[in-house]
Design an enzyme around this catalytic site. Structure first.
Site, PDB file in Angstrom:
ATOM      1  N   SER A 141     -10.181  -0.398   6.650  1.00  7.72           N
ATOM      2  CA  SER A 141      -9.566  -0.294   5.303  1.00  7.72           C
ATOM      3  C   SER A 141      -8.886  -1.485   4.732  1.00  7.72           C
ATOM      4  O   SER A 141      -8.728  -1.644   3.602  1.00  7.72           O
ATOM      5  CB  SER A 141      -8.272   0.763   5.440  1.00  7.72           C
ATOM      6  OG  SER A 141      -8.886   2.082   5.308  1.00  7.72           O
ATOM      7  N   SER A 186      -9.838   1.975   2.461  1.00  8.41           N
ATOM      8  CA  SER A 186      -9.179   2.608   1.884  1.00  8.41           C
ATOM      9  C   SER A 186      -7.991   1.796   1.104  1.00  8.41           C
ATOM     10  O   SER A 186      -7.257   2.311   0.076  1.00  8.41           O
ATOM     11  CB  SER A 186      -8.019   3.825   2.754  1.00  8.41           C
ATOM     12  OG  SER A 186      -7.530   3.094   3.403  1.00  8.41           O
ATOM     13  N   LYS A 204       0.959  -0.942   0.133  1.00 10.88           N
ATOM     14  CA  LYS A 204      -0.058  -0.022   0.086  1.00 10.88           C
ATOM     15  C   LYS A 204       0.731   1.246   0.163  1.00 10.88           C
ATOM     16  O   LYS A 204       1.982   1.361   0.721  1.00 10.88           O
ATOM     17  CB  LYS A 204      -1.048  -0.138   1.128  1.00 10.88           C
ATOM     18  CG  LYS A 204      -1.929   1.184   1.183  1.00 10.88           C
ATOM     19  CD  LYS A 204      -2.736   0.983   2.510  1.00 10.88           C
ATOM     20  CE  LYS A 204      -4.182   2.019   2.617  1.00 10.88           C
ATOM     21  NZ  LYS A 204      -5.080   1.685   3.711  1.00 10.88           N
TER      22      LYS A 204
END
Ligand code: GLN
Length: 442
Positions: free
Chosen positions: A144, A120, A46
């Protein structure tokens, strides 16, 4: 409709990278893709987790051009065990969002591009869905990992707070942030998780503990949590419970009064922490550098901070307000107290079982549907993923049903350090109800 999955296999390299880049044009899974990666198993990371010599932007314009000269501890540990990073995955800016749309390049669902991927950690979920045998390193503050895992039909695991070092993570809210993992099954995730464990001197909140599998076959459903779930989602979820009962699990319904406050409690604490973390991006030391020193104090910082996206600005304003002296005891201190009560209540229940719920209260929405909802409506969609995050409990979202071709996820929560309990339930589910990835459940 069934998705046209890539099932991309890195052994087809060099075609692999080109195909991935093409696919990325459609789905916006990656902010950055590496040209070559050498031997070893591949992972993606990420974009708020630092990888040496790769950009790290957390999908924010304010971090454009930042290339850390070091690896986050989790990345270093995985590299030492033979893993290679193929790229940095798209996300909602700084982790603010649940749909993958708070990014310059909006992320799209690999099953159907008209739908959201979830956020997210949007790109981590998409990359796991399109690349064969792939594990992605993601992060969750309030859901997330679970949310995009559910919408993209993959497994998303968030460990007990502190088990994976946060050194090298671009913080959202330090008391809530957890680095975790996405993959297609329990075994793949467990392998990477085990390599990531261990006390880290660079993160004082990191912990080393023996992890437990409590072997419990007791599942709790929280009445209050199910109240806000779409009745059709409840219907599909009940079918999952029936299947688990057929495997010998028991299901008990319970009331937990304080859980009703978990969404406001979470947003008060997370915004307060986020606003302090974002204060360092002012065009001077962190983030891109402004050159025009003729501006006066306020104009100088304003010209940098105007680069924050809408949601980031909202959180700076609300978070700063929440921390201000005149209202601090009214909101922030109270939220800390409620957080404590929620932890106590849930912990009691988790002492002899696991909590199960749908991951999201709705079916996967279309991108255009989400563009129409207001922030409070968006925040309330996190009602099922926030409780374990607020308490630092390990939890996992796994795919269990396909509704009109779109995947649905369910979430299991365990007590602190009972992370392995989640893997055993999940493995048992995988063995007994074999489903073809992106296909119907067996
Ligand atoms: N949707 C939540 C938020 O916007 C969770 C995000 C996260 O876990 N990073 O805060």
């Amino acid at each position: 409709m069934k998705a046209d999955f890539l099932e991309l296999d890195k052994d087809e390299y060099p075609g692999f990278i080109e195909t991935l880049r093409d696919k990325n044009e459609e789905l916006n899974a990656f902010n950055f893709i590496q040209n070559s990666y050498g031997e070893g198993k591949i992972i993606s990371v990420k974009d708020n987790i630092c990888v040496k010599d790769m950009p790290a932007t957390a999908s924010s314009k304010i971090l454009e051009g930042y290339k850390p000269g070091f690896d986050a501890t989790v990345v270093r540990r995985l590299k030492e065990n033979g893993f290679r990073v193929i790229g940095k995955t798209n996300m909602d800016e700084f982790g603010f969002g649940s749909f993958g749309l708070n990014s310059e390049k909006q992320a799209k669902n690999p099953f159907d591009e008209k739908y959201v991927s979830g956020g997210s950690s949007s790109g981590s979920a998409i990359s796991t869905a399109i690349i064969k045998d792939h594990v992605s390193i993601a992060e969750s503050t309030g859901g997330s990992i679970s949310t995009p895992a559910a919408f993209c039909g993959v497994v998303g695991f968030t460990p007990t707070y502190g088990l994976v070092s946060r050194y090298g993570l671009i913080d959202y809210a330090n008391s809530l942030d957890k680095i975790g993992f996405m993959g297609r099954n329990a075994a793949a995730i467990k392998e990477v998780f085990n390599f990531s464990l261990g006390k880290d001197a660079k993160d004082t909140t990191s912990l080393e503990r023996e992890l437990i599998d409590n072997n419990s076959r007791k599942l709790y459903v929280i009445n209050g949590l199910m109240k806000g779930v779409n009745p059709l989602v409840v219907d599909r979820f009940n079918r999952l419970l029936d299947r688990l009962i057929s495997l010998g699990y028991t299901v008990e319904y319970k009331d937990l009064e304080y859980l009703d406050y978990s969404v406001p409690t979470y947003y008060i604490i997370s915004m307060a922490e986020a606003s302090t973390n974002l204060a360092k991006y002012q065009g001077f030391k962190y983030g891109f550098r402004l050159k025009d020193f003729s501006l006066d104090y306020n104009d100088f910082f304003k010209s940098a901070r105007k680069e924050f996206g809408k949601e980031a600005k909202r959180r700076v304003i609300l978070g700063t307000f929440i921390r201000s002296q005149s209202v601090r005891s009214k909101y922030y201190d109270k939220a800390l107290g409620i957080r404590h009560l929620i932890i106590r209540q849930m912990k009691k229940l988790l002492s002899d079982g696991l909590i199960i719920s749908p991951t999201m209260p709705i079916f996967t929405p279309k991108i255009e549907e989400v563009n129409d909802i207001n922030p409070v409506e968006a925040y309330s969609m996190d009602m099922l993923t926030i409780p374990p995050n607020l308490c630092g409990f390990p939890h996992v979202s796994f795919p269990y049903f396909y509704e009109k071709g779109m995947p649905m996820g369910a979430q299991l929560i365990a007590d602190h350090f009972n992370d392995y309990s989640l893997f055993s339930v999940l493995s048992e589910w995988e063995q007994n109800f074999k489903y073809k990835f992106a296909g119907e459940l067996g």
